[in-house]
Design an enzyme around this catalytic site. Structure first.
Site, short mmCIF file in Angstrom:
data_model
loop_
_atom_site.label_atom_id
_atom_site.label_comp_id
_atom_site.label_asym_id
_atom_site.label_seq_id
_atom_site.Cartn_x
_atom_site.Cartn_y
_atom_site.Cartn_z
N LYS A 54 41.71 30.14 31.67
CA LYS A 54 41.52 31.16 30.66
C LYS A 54 42.83 31.27 29.94
CE LYS A 54 38.09 34.05 32.62
NZ LYS A 54 37.67 32.76 33.80
N GLN A 98 40.31 38.77 39.02
CA GLN A 98 39.59 37.67 39.65
C GLN A 98 39.09 37.97 40.88
OE1 GLN A 98 39.94 35.15 37.47
NE2 GLN A 98 38.10 34.30 38.39
N ASP A 121 34.85 42.18 31.05
CA ASP A 121 33.64 41.42 32.03
C ASP A 121 32.40 42.39 31.91
OD1 ASP A 121 34.66 39.01 33.06
OD2 ASP A 121 36.46 40.20 33.82
#
Ligand code: NAP
Length: 282
Positions: A54, A98, A121
């Site tokens: 990312k 994460q 997300d």
């Protein structure tokens, strides 16, 4: 019949080009750029690779990014304090914690600590609620968003089609079924307790598979000409296999994604949602 391919990297390339242009223009006018923060806890190697990837893509797109890796001794309260700091940091428009977190941390509490405006997300209850209610702003979780982009890429009209989703996870199957419903498909959501799975799958005009079971879906499960989107990413030895037996299902499907092609664009979806978050602050 040999299925036409739906290629993730083709979609990825065109969306990245659009993002680069847009970020360049906004930077020229405002001097600002989208910023993202990735929070890692512990030393999960998959999480590290995902964060590094990312960071790399963010750089290519002209985003600001920061990765913070904390040892697996950080307490719940300390982690939440870190997230709150990022919630208040004007340079940051997207926060990714994460997952999975080490077992001693409460994943739900951590997700809820992220400002919904920065939860690109789309995992915060506020964003999931808004998605279901079709109300207010929300971020579509990135794997289902990737699937939606693939349908758009082949200009497939979902209206009135029977869409079957295999897998009911919070990050994939559940939001996917809501999105398909919004596109006026008739949706069936299957899972590990579904009886007669293969017979049900054979009714699908559209089959979206996200179960984490390599090659479970076979040719006989497919209605001839169906659109098959395989989200599965299963490492088997040195290979990455989908949930769909790609070689044989390609002989029955009308359209199919090669294994790994959905995964190839999910990071780009994360960046797209980050850009949306940034634009809201301008
Ligand atoms: P998950 O949280 O493990 O959920 C798996 C789902 O599949 C569950 O709902 C489970 O049913 C169902 N399932 C398991 N075995 C089944 C079977 N034999 N028949 C029918 N349903 C079955 O998985 P996930 O996170 O959604 O991920 C699924 C797959 O997609 C994985 O391979 C993952 O790597 C991949 N994925 C890729 C991306 C990406 O491309 N970036 C993103 C997300 C997921 P129950 O609920 O009844 O247990």
């Amino acid at each position: 019949m040999t299925a036409q391919l739906i290629r993730g990297p083709v979609v990825e390339k065109s969306i990245k080009e659009e993002i680069i242009q847009e970020v360049r223009k906004i930077k020229e006018y405002t001097g600002k750029c989208p910023g993202l923060s990735i929070i890692l806890v512990g030393d999960n190697p998959v999480s590290r690779v995902s964060a590094a990837e990312k960071e790399k893509i963010a750089g290519e797109l002209g985003f600001f990014s920061v990765v913070n890796n904390y040892p697996a001794t950080i307490t719940q309260e300390e982690l939440i304090a870190v997230i709150e700091g990022q919630n208040n940091d004007e340079r940051i428009h997207a926060i990714r914690v994460q997952l999975p977190l080490p077992d001693y941390l409460d994943e739900h509490r951590v997700i809820k600590a992220v400002d919904p405006e920065k939860d690109v997300d789309g995992l915060h209850p506020v964003n999931i609620g808004n998605l279901i209610l079709s109300e207010g702003d929300t971020y579509i979780p990135i794997a289902p968003l990737a699937c939606l982009k693939l349908f758009q890429h082949i200009q497939y009209d979902l209206n009135g089609k029977h869409a079957i989703v295999m897998g009911r996870s919070n990050i994939m199957g559940k939001p996917m079924s809501v999105l398909l419903l919004k596109e006026n498909a008739t949706v069936t959501l299957c899972h590990s307790r579904t009886s007669n799975l293969s017979e049900i799958c054979r009714m699908a005009d559209v089959l979206v598979v996200a179960i984490g079971r390599p090659h479970l879906v076979k040719k006989e499960w497919i209605k001839p000409g169906a659109v098959v989107i395989d989200v599965g990413l299963n490492r088997v030895g040195d290979k990455v296999l989908g949930d769909v037996d790609y070689e044989e299902v390609s002989e029955a499907a009308g359209f199919i994604t090669p294994p790994g092609d959905v995964g190839a664009i999910t990071d780009t979806m994360f960046m797209l949602n980050t850009l949306e978050s940034f634009k809201k602050t301008l």
